[in-house]
Design an enzyme around this catalytic site. Structure first.
Site, PDB file in Angstrom:
ATOM      1  N   VAL A 137      81.389  83.546   9.541  1.00  0.00           N
ATOM      2  CA  VAL A 137      82.295  84.067  10.569  1.00  0.00           C
ATOM      3  C   VAL A 137      82.740  82.799  11.304  1.00  0.00           C
ATOM      4  CG1 VAL A 137      82.509  85.491  12.635  1.00  0.00           C
ATOM      5  CG2 VAL A 137      81.118  86.289  10.708  1.00  0.00           C
ATOM      6  N   PRO A 138      83.953  82.330  11.036  1.00  0.00           N
ATOM      7  CA  PRO A 138      84.331  80.937  11.338  1.00  0.00           C
ATOM      8  C   PRO A 138      84.608  80.613  12.802  1.00  0.00           C
ATOM      9  CG  PRO A 138      86.185  82.093  10.374  1.00  0.00           C
ATOM     10  CD  PRO A 138      85.013  83.048  10.329  1.00  0.00           C
ATOM     11  N   CYS A 139      83.570  80.613  13.604  1.00  0.00           N
ATOM     12  CA  CYS A 139      83.701  80.272  15.021  1.00  0.00           C
ATOM     13  C   CYS A 139      84.053  78.800  15.215  1.00  0.00           C
ATOM     14  CB  CYS A 139      82.427  80.636  15.780  1.00  0.00           C
ATOM     15  SG  CYS A 139      80.923  79.964  15.066  1.00  0.00           S
ATOM     16  N   HIS A 140      83.801  77.968  14.208  1.00  0.00           N
ATOM     17  CA  HIS A 140      84.130  76.547  14.316  1.00  0.00           C
ATOM     18  C   HIS A 140      85.634  76.309  14.351  1.00  0.00           C
ATOM     19  CE1 HIS A 140      84.105  77.432   9.998  1.00  0.00           C
ATOM     20  NE2 HIS A 140      84.936  76.414   9.852  1.00  0.00           N
TER      21      HIS A 140
END
Length: 188
Positions: A137-140
């Site tokens: 889940v690409p929070c970056h």
């Protein structure tokens, strides 16, 4: 956050450090770098820790896909996710994160507008920071409004390395330090 009672875990070693993976019968519930903020420490270590299950099919596939991603052989993940540990608001933010394409970034303000809460930038930022399934889940991919790399529970050096890997951040070594010399070679 309450995780499913049937949660199990495993550990893998990557160029960005050791990673804990956790899964329930429904899907992947966690991916945390060692030392990452907001990880469920009591569930990962100690007498009440989730059982080790390195052969669990979701954990095996998550480890394979994550390794392929870090090696540049994969840009998207195809894993069942179990994000039920979050509040409805957190889940809405995490769902919106899943819509950010590899190589793209969005600001916290833009993400707040996307989830229909344009004045809740801090609350959205807190939900991003509590994302239990880092990278998948690409929070970056969420950055400050001025383009600054801010707020990554796994550390800004890792965030920079992940964005460089995806081509969303220039690979200039004078912009930000890479995570570590070994990671720099693996992710260059």
């Amino acid at each position: 956050m309450p995780y499913p009672a049937d949660t199990v875990q495993s550990r893998i070693t990557t160029a960005l450090g050791d990673v804990r993976l956790a899964a329930s019968a429904r899907g992947l519930v966690g991916l945390w770098f060692d030392g990452q903020r907001h990880q469920p420490l009591a569930a990962l270590d100690g007498p009440a820790a989730w059982p080790q299950a390195p052969g669990h099919p979701v954990l095996v596939e998550a480890a394979r896909q994550f390794s392929d991603y870090l090696a540049g052989r994969r840009v998207r993940f195809d894993l069942p996710l179990d994000l039920g540990s979050g509040t409805p608001f957190q889940q809405a933010v995490w769902e919106a994160l899943c819509g950010i394409a590899p190589g793209a970034t969005v600001s916290y303000a833009a993400l707040s507008r996307q989830v229909g809460r344009p004045l809740a930038v801090r609350a959205v930022g807190a939900a991003v920071g509590r994302n239990p399934v880092s990278v998948i889940v690409p929070c970056h991919r969420v950055i400050g409004s001025g383009g600054a790399l801010t707020g990554y529970a796994g550390g800004l050096e890792r965030k920079a390395a992940l964005l460089r890997l995806e081509g969303a951040l220039a690979s200039r070594t004078d912009a930000l330090p890479l995570f570590a010399p070994a990671a720099a070679k693996a992710l260059a």
